[in-house]
Design a protein around this motif. Sequence first.
Motif, short mmCIF file in Angstrom:
data_model
loop_
_atom_site.label_atom_id
_atom_site.label_comp_id
_atom_site.label_asym_id
_atom_site.label_seq_id
_atom_site.Cartn_x
_atom_site.Cartn_y
_atom_site.Cartn_z
N LYS A 49 35.65 33.72 28.32
CA LYS A 49 36.98 33.93 28.90
C LYS A 49 36.91 33.96 30.43
O LYS A 49 35.83 34.10 31.00
N ARG A 50 38.05 33.81 31.08
CA ARG A 50 38.12 33.89 32.54
C ARG A 50 37.96 35.34 32.97
O ARG A 50 38.69 36.22 32.53
N MET A 51 36.99 35.61 33.84
CA MET A 51 36.80 36.95 34.37
C MET A 51 37.71 37.16 35.58
O MET A 51 37.84 36.29 36.43
N GLY A 91 46.31 39.52 32.84
CA GLY A 91 45.02 39.77 32.22
C GLY A 91 44.91 41.15 31.61
O GLY A 91 45.84 41.97 31.67
N THR A 92 43.74 41.42 31.04
CA THR A 92 43.43 42.71 30.43
C THR A 92 42.27 43.36 31.18
O THR A 92 41.15 42.83 31.17
N ILE A 148 37.72 45.03 36.82
CA ILE A 148 37.23 43.81 36.18
C ILE A 148 37.99 43.63 34.87
O ILE A 148 38.24 44.60 34.15
N GLY A 149 38.37 42.41 34.60
CA GLY A 149 39.08 42.14 33.36
C GLY A 149 38.91 40.70 32.94
O GLY A 149 38.06 39.98 33.48
N TYR A 150 39.73 40.27 32.00
CA TYR A 150 39.58 38.91 31.48
C TYR A 150 40.92 38.40 31.01
O TYR A 150 41.89 39.15 30.80
#
Length: 352
Positions: A49-51, A91-92, A148-150
């Motif tokens: 996934k995209r960071m 994002g999450t 930081i998430g994705y």
Amino acid sequence: MFDNKEKTNIEALGEFGLINHLTKNIELVQKSTIKGVGDDAAVLDFEGKRMLVSTDMLLEGIHFDLAYTPLKHLGYKAIQVNLSDIYAMNGTPTQVTVAIGMSSKFPIEAVEEIYEGIYIACEKYGVDLIGGDTSSSKQGLVLSVTSIGYADAEDVVYRNGAQEGDLICVSGDLGGAYVGLQLLEREKLIYLENPNIQPDLEGKDYIVERQLKPEARKDVIDLLKEIDVKPTAMIDISDGLASEIMHICKQSSKGCSIYEEKIPLDPMTFETAREFNLDPTVCALSGGEDYELLFTVKQADYEKIKFKMDISIIGHITEPASGCNLITKSGNVHPLKAQGWNAFPNSESADK
């Protein structure tokens, strides 16, 4: 700032002892956290996934005043303002790191209060505290948080995707954090003149909380996914509505029209602004620190969002030649100006 019970000097533990003391009870909840606190670096796995990564600092005397900011609230807010950036990318958030610089005047009990707020925020939003740093500081208390998430590649929302005709939406209400700050500053001055006078904040809980304990709008991101609406552009409101919509328009190479009568204002914000002889609309446009989400959606999504109670449609995106404008309640057109909070007041630019 903290009560008068017996204090424990930080030197009694040392840097590593302090870190161990503050992090000994961490329980990791994210599957993507392979290794948290305790090594040279955290180890994460997002399975393709995209960071998403964002960092914010809070500096004593610039972003907060310990005369009226409870330390637990400060720790909570430090996490919230960072998570808001991840949500603004659709994002999450999953992990945070926290760096703290403090003077010798802070006993361990005070630092524990800050971290109590940090842990409450992390637990509420399901993120792991996976590392950070501690240092002495001669410039006052400093908090720096990296979030930081994705997100899946197709779900990421940038600031540059707004298209002509898109509807401009905002969550919640605006201006409350700024008006709450004015109230706290007034009560501080009264206290300094006469310490026997207790702060008069009765009935003003909402706007005080908007300033001291903001909430990142995870619920709005969840709602948009639930109704199958992906914003074309999005940003969180940290520096005021005017500044943020101008960021979207600049990066999307578009103009906008914002309607004053559509800007959501809580009655307490409106009434208290008037008490301070402030224009409530200006507080919403330029106040900042509301941490609501400002986003654009396609006109085809109008039916999906028009009756959502916590989302207001306040304008639309126009061709770039039109510029960024506010249409007042009387129908007059005024160019928007980015007069929000500036991190570098001596700078010629108001941009972030």
